[in-house]
Design a protein around this motif. Structure first.
Motif, short mmCIF file in Angstrom:
data_model
loop_
_atom_site.label_atom_id
_atom_site.label_comp_id
_atom_site.label_asym_id
_atom_site.label_seq_id
_atom_site.Cartn_x
_atom_site.Cartn_y
_atom_site.Cartn_z
N GLY A 8 0.81 -1.21 0.00
CA GLY A 8 0.00 0.00 0.00
C GLY A 8 0.85 1.26 0.00
N GLU A 9 1.89 1.26 0.85
CA GLU A 9 2.80 2.42 0.88
C GLU A 9 3.55 2.56 -0.43
N PHE A 10 3.94 1.43 -1.01
CA PHE A 10 4.65 1.45 -2.29
C PHE A 10 3.75 2.05 -3.38
N LYS A 12 1.12 4.03 -3.01
CA LYS A 12 0.90 5.45 -2.74
C LYS A 12 2.09 6.28 -3.21
N GLY A 13 3.28 5.81 -2.91
CA GLY A 13 4.49 6.52 -3.34
C GLY A 13 4.61 6.56 -4.85
N LEU A 14 4.30 5.42 -5.51
CA LEU A 14 4.35 5.35 -6.96
C LEU A 14 3.31 6.29 -7.58
N GLY A 15 2.10 6.32 -7.02
CA GLY A 15 1.06 7.22 -7.52
C GLY A 15 1.46 8.67 -7.37
N THR A 16 2.04 9.02 -6.22
CA THR A 16 2.49 10.39 -6.00
C THR A 16 3.58 10.78 -6.99
N ALA A 17 4.51 9.86 -7.23
CA ALA A 17 5.59 10.13 -8.18
C ALA A 17 5.04 10.31 -9.59
N LEU A 18 4.06 9.49 -9.97
CA LEU A 18 3.48 9.62 -11.31
C LEU A 18 2.70 10.93 -11.46
N ILE A 19 1.97 11.32 -10.42
CA ILE A 19 1.24 12.58 -10.48
C ILE A 19 2.20 13.76 -10.61
N LEU A 20 3.25 13.75 -9.84
CA LEU A 20 4.26 14.82 -9.94
C LEU A 20 4.90 14.84 -11.32
#
Length: 136
Positions: A8-10, A12-20
């Motif tokens: 889940g944390e992975f 979330k981090g991947l989603g945040t990186a893609l959005i950025l």
């Protein structure tokens, strides 16, 4: 070290990186398109508030024509017993409507009234309607 990170944390981090990342790409390559779109929206909202939109007058006129046609269909045509009575009711309602004398509006009114009179077997001729429209 990777054992302490959950899926889940992975994600979330991947989603945040893609959005950025895609945010930066969008800003870099589509900034002018987006700002032009915002300016256009802001201008149309402002002109709509001030009542000066380029289509505002035409839309208002077509709305009035639509209301008139609805009134003719619901009030005038069903109550008319003969052709002369229908012409008198139409003449009075057209005089009260105060629509501008435009060929497009005349065409719409003419064809609609001809069809409505045929439905009620009160067939008005085109010449009678044109004479009535010229008076109104």
């Amino acid at each position: 070290m990777l054992d302490t990170i959950s899926w889940g944390e992975f994600l979330k981090g991947l989603g945040t990186a893609l959005i950025l990342y895609y945010g930066l790409v969008f800003i870099r390559y589509f900034r002018s398109d987006f700002s032009g779109f915002l300016k256009k929206e802001k201008k149309s909202m402002l002109s709509g508030r001030l009542g000066r939109s380029e289509y505002g007058l035409e839309a208002s006129l077509m709305h009035r024509v639509g209301d008139l046609l609805l009134k003719i269909d619901q009030e005038v045509v069903p109550k008319a017993q003969n052709k002369q009575e229908l012409i008198e009711h139409l003449r009075s309602i057209l005089l009260r409507s105060q629509l501008p004398d435009k060929p497009e509006i005349r065409g719409i009114l003419l064809s609609h009234i001809l069809l409505a009179s045929k439905v009620r077997d009160l067939e008005i001729t085109k010449e009678e309607l044109l004479g009535m429209l010229n008076e109104a």
